[in-house]
Design a protein around this motif. Structure first.
Motif, PDB file in Angstrom:
ATOM      1  N   ILE A  80       0.838  -1.207   0.000  1.00  0.00           N
ATOM      2  CA  ILE A  80       0.000   0.000   0.000  1.00  0.00           C
ATOM      3  C   ILE A  80       0.869   1.251   0.000  1.00  0.00           C
ATOM      4  O   ILE A  80       0.601   2.211  -0.742  1.00  0.00           O
ATOM      5  N   SER A 102      -6.737   0.357  -0.802  1.00  0.00           N
ATOM      6  CA  SER A 102      -5.594   0.943  -1.494  1.00  0.00           C
ATOM      7  C   SER A 102      -6.028   1.667  -2.761  1.00  0.00           C
ATOM      8  O   SER A 102      -5.558   2.776  -3.062  1.00  0.00           O
ATOM      9  N   ASP A 118      -7.051  -4.403  -0.829  1.00  0.00           N
ATOM     10  CA  ASP A 118      -6.738  -3.902  -2.165  1.00  0.00           C
ATOM     11  C   ASP A 118      -7.719  -2.823  -2.610  1.00  0.00           C
ATOM     12  O   ASP A 118      -7.342  -1.874  -3.300  1.00  0.00           O
ATOM     13  N   THR A 160       0.690   3.961  -2.961  1.00  0.00           N
ATOM     14  CA  THR A 160      -0.059   5.182  -2.613  1.00  0.00           C
ATOM     15  C   THR A 160       0.793   6.243  -1.939  1.00  0.00           C
ATOM     16  O   THR A 160       0.387   7.407  -1.868  1.00  0.00           O
ATOM     17  N   ILE A 214      -2.860  -5.384  -5.092  1.00  0.00           N
ATOM     18  CA  ILE A 214      -2.471  -4.008  -4.780  1.00  0.00           C
ATOM     19  C   ILE A 214      -1.380  -3.527  -5.731  1.00  0.00           C
ATOM     20  O   ILE A 214      -1.415  -2.400  -6.234  1.00  0.00           O
TER      21      ILE A 214
END
Length: 231
Positions: free
Chosen positions: A139, A179, A176, A143, A221
């Motif tokens: 993650i 995320s 996921d 991100t 992810i």
């Protein structure tokens, strides 16, 4: 608490835990509405709920967590709830922390609040937590943000999230998807909670399934969600 909030409780073969789960909600968060989504249970989960007058939706077949949760989100959307809470039927989540999660959502304008075991305490070094650490890393890689307890199943969703989870087929209550939402600009935060160990019944995740789940989630992810995000 003035906000209209619904606890969505997917339940599959939870005859030994469902009463204590609902009574915990009634005692520690009486201002929270709830709906039990009986996910094709083969035991007495449905019968117990009906005997006690609990609010329940029974699915004719087992759809899994994503299908049961989406059913609850459709209910929340139809009844115009401002918040929807993912809450396990196995007794591991504590209703005493719902108020803290709602307060944080309102104070920080968070659209998703994760009830986190590790927001304020250190994640232990153990084989059990290795998968959680891997998902946290994935993650953060995709991100730029860190979620300390990505596998927590206690999550509060704001009003803008409810129609998304109610209507999109591939938006399940999993790390996921969280995320993916973060990549789309959704504001996600964590609040420290305490969770109990399951005292009755069996989790559907054994060791082999847990490893498989962690790997599939990490791959999703890292790779799959990029294709989801383009739609």
């Amino acid at each position: 608490m003035q906000s209209k909030i619904l606890a969505i409780i997917p339940a599959y073969n939870e005859q030994e835990n469902i009463v204590s789960t609902i009574e915990d909600l009634r005692k520690n968060a009486p201002w929270v509405d709830y709906v039990i989504v009986n996910d094709g249970s083969k035991d007495r989960t449905e019968a117990i709920c009906r005997e006690r007058g609990y609010n329940i939706i029974s699915l004719p077949a087992n759809l899994g967590l994503a299908g049961a949760f989406q059913t609850g989100m459709k209910y929340a959307l139809r009844h115009h709830y401002e918040y929807a809470l993912q809450f396990d039927a196995d007794g591991q989540h504590s209703a005493a922390f719902i108020g803290d999660m709602l307060e944080a959502a309102q104070r920080h304008d968070w659209e998703v609040v994760i009830g986190s075991r590790f927001a304020a305490t250190k994640k232990p070094l153990s084989p059990r937590m290795a998968g959680s650490r891997l998902i946290t890393a994935m993650i953060r890689l995709t991100t730029g943000k860190k979620i300390q307890d990505p596998t927590s199943g206690m999550r509060l969703f704001g009003k803008r999230m409810i129609p998304i989870f109610a209507e999109e087929l591939d938006y399940g209550p999993e790390p996921d998807t969280i995320s993916l939402l973060m990549r789309k600009g959704v504001r996600v935060g964590e609040v420290q909670v305490e969770m109990r160990e399951r005292v009755a019944g069996e989790s559907y995740l054994n060791f082999t399934k847990s490893v498989s789940y962690m790997l599939r989630t990490s791959i999703s992810i890292l790779l799959v969600q990029w294709f989801r995000g383009r739609r």
